[in-house]
Scaffold this motif. Structure first.
Motif, PDB file in Angstrom:
ATOM      1  N   SER A   1       0.828  -1.210   0.000  1.00  0.00           N
ATOM      2  CA  SER A   1       0.000   0.000   0.000  1.00  0.00           C
ATOM      3  C   SER A   1       0.861   1.257   0.000  1.00  0.00           C
ATOM      4  O   SER A   1       0.527   2.257  -0.639  1.00  0.00           O
ATOM      5  CB  SER A   1      -0.924  -0.014   1.212  1.00  0.00           C
ATOM      6  OG  SER A   1      -1.696   1.163   1.278  1.00  0.00           O
ATOM      7  N   SER A   2       1.991   1.189   0.690  1.00  0.00           N
ATOM      8  CA  SER A   2       2.873   2.358   0.764  1.00  0.00           C
ATOM      9  C   SER A   2       3.662   2.566  -0.521  1.00  0.00           C
ATOM     10  O   SER A   2       4.322   3.579  -0.687  1.00  0.00           O
ATOM     11  CB  SER A   2       3.838   2.211   1.944  1.00  0.00           C
ATOM     12  OG  SER A   2       4.739   1.149   1.711  1.00  0.00           O
ATOM     13  N   MET A   3       3.615   1.594  -1.434  1.00  0.00           N
ATOM     14  CA  MET A   3       4.361   1.697  -2.685  1.00  0.00           C
ATOM     15  C   MET A   3       3.420   1.901  -3.872  1.00  0.00           C
ATOM     16  O   MET A   3       3.685   1.448  -4.982  1.00  0.00           O
ATOM     17  CB  MET A   3       5.216   0.439  -2.894  1.00  0.00           C
ATOM     18  CG  MET A   3       6.364   0.337  -1.904  1.00  0.00           C
ATOM     19  SD  MET A   3       7.541  -0.991  -2.311  1.00  0.00           S
ATOM     20  CE  MET A   3       6.558  -2.432  -1.997  1.00  0.00           C
ATOM     21  N   GLY A   4       2.319   2.571  -3.631  1.00  0.00           N
ATOM     22  CA  GLY A   4       1.418   2.924  -4.726  1.00  0.00           C
ATOM     23  C   GLY A   4       0.471   1.824  -5.131  1.00  0.00           C
ATOM     24  O   GLY A   4      -0.034   1.834  -6.261  1.00  0.00           O
ATOM     25  N   LEU A   5       0.220   0.869  -4.235  1.00  0.00           N
ATOM     26  CA  LEU A   5      -0.760  -0.191  -4.511  1.00  0.00           C
ATOM     27  C   LEU A   5      -1.809  -0.196  -3.412  1.00  0.00           C
ATOM     28  O   LEU A   5      -2.030  -1.202  -2.727  1.00  0.00           O
ATOM     29  CB  LEU A   5      -0.056  -1.559  -4.591  1.00  0.00           C
ATOM     30  CG  LEU A   5       0.995  -1.738  -5.693  1.00  0.00           C
ATOM     31  CD1 LEU A   5       1.697  -3.087  -5.547  1.00  0.00           C
ATOM     32  CD2 LEU A   5       0.368  -1.623  -7.077  1.00  0.00           C
ATOM     33  N   PRO A   6      -2.527   0.927  -3.229  1.00  0.00           N
ATOM     34  CA  PRO A   6      -3.473   1.032  -2.118  1.00  0.00           C
ATOM     35  C   PRO A   6      -4.678   0.118  -2.274  1.00  0.00           C
ATOM     36  O   PRO A   6      -5.343  -0.216  -1.279  1.00  0.00           O
ATOM     37  CB  PRO A   6      -3.886   2.501  -2.152  1.00  0.00           C
ATOM     38  CG  PRO A   6      -3.709   2.905  -3.588  1.00  0.00           C
ATOM     39  CD  PRO A   6      -2.513   2.165  -4.050  1.00  0.00           C
ATOM     40  N   ASN A   7      -5.007  -0.242  -3.500  1.00  0.00           N
ATOM     41  CA  ASN A   7      -6.194  -1.070  -3.730  1.00  0.00           C
ATOM     42  C   ASN A   7      -5.868  -2.562  -3.854  1.00  0.00           C
ATOM     43  O   ASN A   7      -6.745  -3.350  -4.215  1.00  0.00           O
ATOM     44  CB  ASN A   7      -6.904  -0.605  -5.009  1.00  0.00           C
ATOM     45  CG  ASN A   7      -7.417   0.823  -4.878  1.00  0.00           C
ATOM     46  OD1 ASN A   7      -7.931   1.220  -3.828  1.00  0.00           O
ATOM     47  ND2 ASN A   7      -7.247   1.612  -5.931  1.00  0.00           N
TER      48      ASN A   7
ATOM     49  N   CYS B   1      -4.784 -12.155  -6.409  1.00  0.00           N
ATOM     50  CA  CYS B   1      -4.766 -10.725  -6.116  1.00  0.00           C
ATOM     51  C   CYS B   1      -5.650  -9.962  -7.083  1.00  0.00           C
ATOM     52  O   CYS B   1      -6.066 -10.468  -8.124  1.00  0.00           O
ATOM     53  CB  CYS B   1      -3.334 -10.181  -6.183  1.00  0.00           C
ATOM     54  SG  CYS B   1      -2.650 -10.233  -7.853  1.00  0.00           S
ATOM     55  N   SER B   2      -5.941  -8.750  -6.693  1.00  0.00           N
ATOM     56  CA  SER B   2      -6.551  -7.763  -7.596  1.00  0.00           C
ATOM     57  C   SER B   2      -5.920  -6.422  -7.251  1.00  0.00           C
ATOM     58  O   SER B   2      -5.580  -6.155  -6.099  1.00  0.00           O
ATOM     59  CB  SER B   2      -8.071  -7.728  -7.422  1.00  0.00           C
ATOM     60  OG  SER B   2      -8.431  -7.263  -6.134  1.00  0.00           O
ATOM     61  N   PHE B   3      -5.741  -5.554  -8.243  1.00  0.00           N
ATOM     62  CA  PHE B   3      -5.058  -4.281  -8.047  1.00  0.00           C
ATOM     63  C   PHE B   3      -6.011  -3.091  -8.146  1.00  0.00           C
ATOM     64  O   PHE B   3      -5.615  -1.952  -7.901  1.00  0.00           O
ATOM     65  CB  PHE B   3      -3.935  -4.126  -9.085  1.00  0.00           C
ATOM     66  CG  PHE B   3      -2.791  -5.081  -8.860  1.00  0.00           C
ATOM     67  CD1 PHE B   3      -1.712  -4.720  -8.076  1.00  0.00           C
ATOM     68  CD2 PHE B   3      -2.806  -6.356  -9.409  1.00  0.00           C
ATOM     69  CE1 PHE B   3      -0.650  -5.597  -7.873  1.00  0.00           C
ATOM     70  CE2 PHE B   3      -1.754  -7.238  -9.208  1.00  0.00           C
ATOM     71  CZ  PHE B   3      -0.678  -6.859  -8.436  1.00  0.00           C
ATOM     72  N   ASN B   4      -7.267  -3.359  -8.457  1.00  0.00           N
ATOM     73  CA  ASN B   4      -8.243  -2.277  -8.615  1.00  0.00           C
ATOM     74  C   ASN B   4      -9.480  -2.568  -7.783  1.00  0.00           C
ATOM     75  O   ASN B   4      -9.815  -3.721  -7.496  1.00  0.00           O
ATOM     76  CB  ASN B   4      -8.638  -2.142 -10.094  1.00  0.00           C
ATOM     77  CG  ASN B   4      -7.433  -1.893 -10.983  1.00  0.00           C
ATOM     78  OD1 ASN B   4      -6.701  -0.930 -10.797  1.00  0.00           O
ATOM     79  ND2 ASN B   4      -7.206  -2.795 -11.949  1.00  0.00           N
ATOM     80  N   ARG B   5     -10.161  -1.494  -7.420  1.00  0.00           N
ATOM     81  CA  ARG B   5     -11.390  -1.643  -6.633  1.00  0.00           C
ATOM     82  C   ARG B   5     -12.447  -2.410  -7.435  1.00  0.00           C
ATOM     83  O   ARG B   5     -12.529  -2.280  -8.649  1.00  0.00           O
ATOM     84  CB  ARG B   5     -11.933  -0.272  -6.253  1.00  0.00           C
ATOM     85  CG  ARG B   5     -11.047   0.468  -5.251  1.00  0.00           C
ATOM     86  CD  ARG B   5     -11.674   1.802  -4.879  1.00  0.00           C
ATOM     87  NE  ARG B   5     -10.840   2.516  -3.910  1.00  0.00           N
ATOM     88  CZ  ARG B   5     -11.147   3.716  -3.408  1.00  0.00           C
ATOM     89  NH1 ARG B   5     -12.254   4.327  -3.798  1.00  0.00           N
ATOM     90  NH2 ARG B   5     -10.344   4.288  -2.542  1.00  0.00           N
ATOM     91  N   ASN B   6     -13.220  -3.199  -6.666  1.00  0.00           N
ATOM     92  CA  ASN B   6     -14.332  -3.961  -7.262  1.00  0.00           C
ATOM     93  C   ASN B   6     -13.866  -4.933  -8.344  1.00  0.00           C
ATOM     94  O   ASN B   6     -14.650  -5.333  -9.209  1.00  0.00           O
ATOM     95  CB  ASN B   6     -15.394  -3.017  -7.845  1.00  0.00           C
ATOM     96  CG  ASN B   6     -15.981  -2.090  -6.798  1.00  0.00           C
ATOM     97  OD1 ASN B   6     -16.202  -2.509  -5.651  1.00  0.00           O
ATOM     98  ND2 ASN B   6     -16.204  -0.840  -7.151  1.00  0.00           N
TER      99      ASN B   6
END
Length: 560
Positions: free
Chosen positions: A392-398, A422-427
């Motif tokens: 999350s701290s490295m630009g992967l908050p989602n 994994c998933s990198f985007n909301r929803n």
């Protein structure tokens, strides 16, 4: 950790000698300057295949030597096993490549093969390249990561020991069952062969005797007829030879017949004709008695003929069936078959014992596998949360990250198959890494994973080869912070093009090359503070370094 590296005559490098320290070390240089040459040299230390083309100009041999200090004591048992000199304070690894491609490797000046070199070096240094980002999608590598995080080394060793023993017993059991199946098939054949001989029950010398009896029985009627005629000729009352001889004797005994006839016939002496007749009659009577006795013994019973004929035919068929030349050989075959059948017996206790042992080991294997699975699931849950926090701290908050563990068949690594989802985007529904992540996302995720497992794996030195490719700005700064945080637990080196990352290092090396009249040479310099400021400023602004770039570089370095 890696304390020094010396490279002689490798590719464009004539001679480089570098000293390293704990913490984060930065390696920078323009594209094509030779950074990959340094990593290639370290690859030789790890046991990578030597390329003859990499041997430097002039054909002189290439020598790469790495010195490690504070060596992990876990390696000591391997050194003892392989009869290598052990020194936990210092370990020297050297690789030499001749111009003809021949390669030699040494550990503490003792020759080793590439398998030994690879095993030792893999526990001293970890070179992370772009290729390893793709390795992150490999289920076996994912399982390795989970085990490293969960600290499953002891459980894995216990499982492996039981697994190998269970496998050996299972293979032995399978082999023994095949042996018994073969024996059972052999037994059927032997029993079939024996059945005929058992029914025949041959005896030494029996067939010739049966053939003799059969020949006699076959001639019984003719013999009997002749014997009757013979007996009648000799013994018929009044007209038979015996009675006629008695009559002749009585004639010879009348008056002076014997005395009177001597006057006419010479050669008569003793008792005369009467006495000779008595002797002749006795002999003829013996012949008659013998003939009468034989007549009584002659049997023309047809049932006997049938029995003898059947017995002979059984013998003849057995001789053809067992392909022998003599009936007596059938007796030897029967005895041999009896002996073989007696030795075969049934399935002995060893099969039952192995089946019991296999069952016990399978249960023990299941118990250890379940404990290992439980440890993995527990560790995987904590691991996934930690990865998401760092990422999350490295630009992967989602980022939503999950470790899926499915248990099934027993493998050498346990009963579990691991999948990183994994998933990198909301929803967005979670999926497999290779389906969901871009190259940049994989790099950051790998760095997050390395950060989480730092210190949990016996890996004193980690080298990141441009893991920050494709990122910039704040994310680059966060990735630098992550590597800096890892360097508190282990030695970290980063080959980078980002000034934000380069500024985090405790030491900074620059790779560059120079062109000469007849060759090009690569150099590696450790940068002083001033040269480091210039290098980072150049990384931000390019060839023309202005005051603003210098100020920014000083700011990144925390220099007033």
């Amino acid at each position: 950790m890696l304390s020094s590296l010396t490279i002689d005559n490798y590719a464009l490098i004539r001679h480089v000698e570098l000293k390293f320290t704990e913490g984060l070390t930065i390696i920078t240089g323009e594209t094509g300057s030779g950074k990959s040459i340094m990593l290639g040299a370290l690859g030789l230390i790890k046991g990578d295949r030597a390329d003859v083309k990499a041997v430097g100009q002039g054909g002189n041999k290439t020598v790469v030597e790495a010195v490690f200090d504070h060596v992990d004591s876990a390696l000591e048992s391997y050194f003892r096993k392989e009869e290598l000199d052990w020194n936990e304070d210092e370990l020297i690894v050297r690789r030499e490549i001749q111009g003809n491609g021949r390669s030699r490797a040494f550990v503490n000046d003792t020759p080793v093969n590439l398998t030994q070199l690879g095993y030792i070096s893999s526990r001293l240094i970890d070179i992370h390249t772009q290729h390893e980002n793709r390795l992150l999608t490999d289920p076996e590598y994912q399982l390795h990561i989970i085990d490293a995080f969960a600290g499953n080394d002891d459980l894995k060793r216990e499982y492996r020991t039981v697994f190998e023993e269970a496998l050996q017993v299972r293979n032995r059991l399978r082999s023994l069952r095949r042996e018994y199946e073969t024996i059972r098939e052999q037994k059927k054949v032997l029993e079939f062969q024996y059945a005929g001989l058992k029914e025949l029950d041959p005896k030494h010398g029996e067939l010739p005797e049966i053939e003799r009896q059969f020949e006699l029985a076959s001639s019984a009627d003719e013999i009997k007829e002749r014997l009757i005629e013979f007996v009648n000729i000799l013994g018929m009352q009044d007209t038979g030879v015996v009675d006629q001889l008695y009559h002749a004797q009585s004639v010879a005994e009348k008056g002076n017949f014997d005395r009177l006839i001597r006057g006419y016939v010479s050669g008569i002496s003793g008792g005369g004709l009467s006495e000779k007749m008595e002797s002749l009659i006795a002999e003829i009577r013996d012949i008659l008695v013998t003939a009468e006795d034989a007549l009584e013994k002659v049997d023309s019973d047809t049932s006997l003929m049938a029995r003898l004929s059947a017995r002979m035919q059984s013998y003849y068929e057995a001789i053809r069936k067992y392909k022998v030349s003599d009936a007596d050989e059938l007796v030897d075959i029967k005895l041999d078959l009896e002996d073989k059948l007696g030795k075969i017996g049934g399935e002995n206790d060893s099969l039952g014992e192995l089946e019991r042992k296999s069952k016990e080991l399978n249960q023990e294997l299941k118990n250890v596998a379940d404990r290992l699975s439980g440890s993995r699931r527990k560790g995987a849950e904590i691991f996934a949360k930690a990865v998401m926090e760092v990422a999350s701290s490295m630009g992967l908050p989602n980022l939503r990250f999950e470790v899926n563990i499915e248990s099934g068949k027993f493998y050498s690594t346990g009963q579990d198959v691991v999948e990183f989802l994994c998933s990198f985007n909301r929803n967005q529904a979670k999926g497999l890494l290779d389906k969901m992540a871009s190259g940049g996302e994989l790099s950051r995720l790998m760095l997050a994973i390395k950060s989480v497992i730092a210190g949990k794996v016996s890996m004193p030195t980690v080298i990141f080869d441009e893991i920050d490719t494709g990122v910039s700005g704040e994310i680059a700064d966060k990735m630098g912070d992550t590597m800096l945080g890892m360097s508190d637990k282990l030695q970290v080196m980063s080959v980078t093009h980002l000034p934000q990352v380069a500024a985090k290092g405790r030491k900074h090396f620059k790779v560059y090359k120079k062109d000469y009249d007849n060759h090009t040479e690569t150099f590696v310099d450790e940068l002083s503070v001033e040269r480091r400021i210039e290098e980072i400023a150049a990384m931000m602004s390019g060839k023309d370094v202005g005051d603003a770039a210098i100020c920014n570089a000083r700011y990144l370095l925390g220099i007033d």
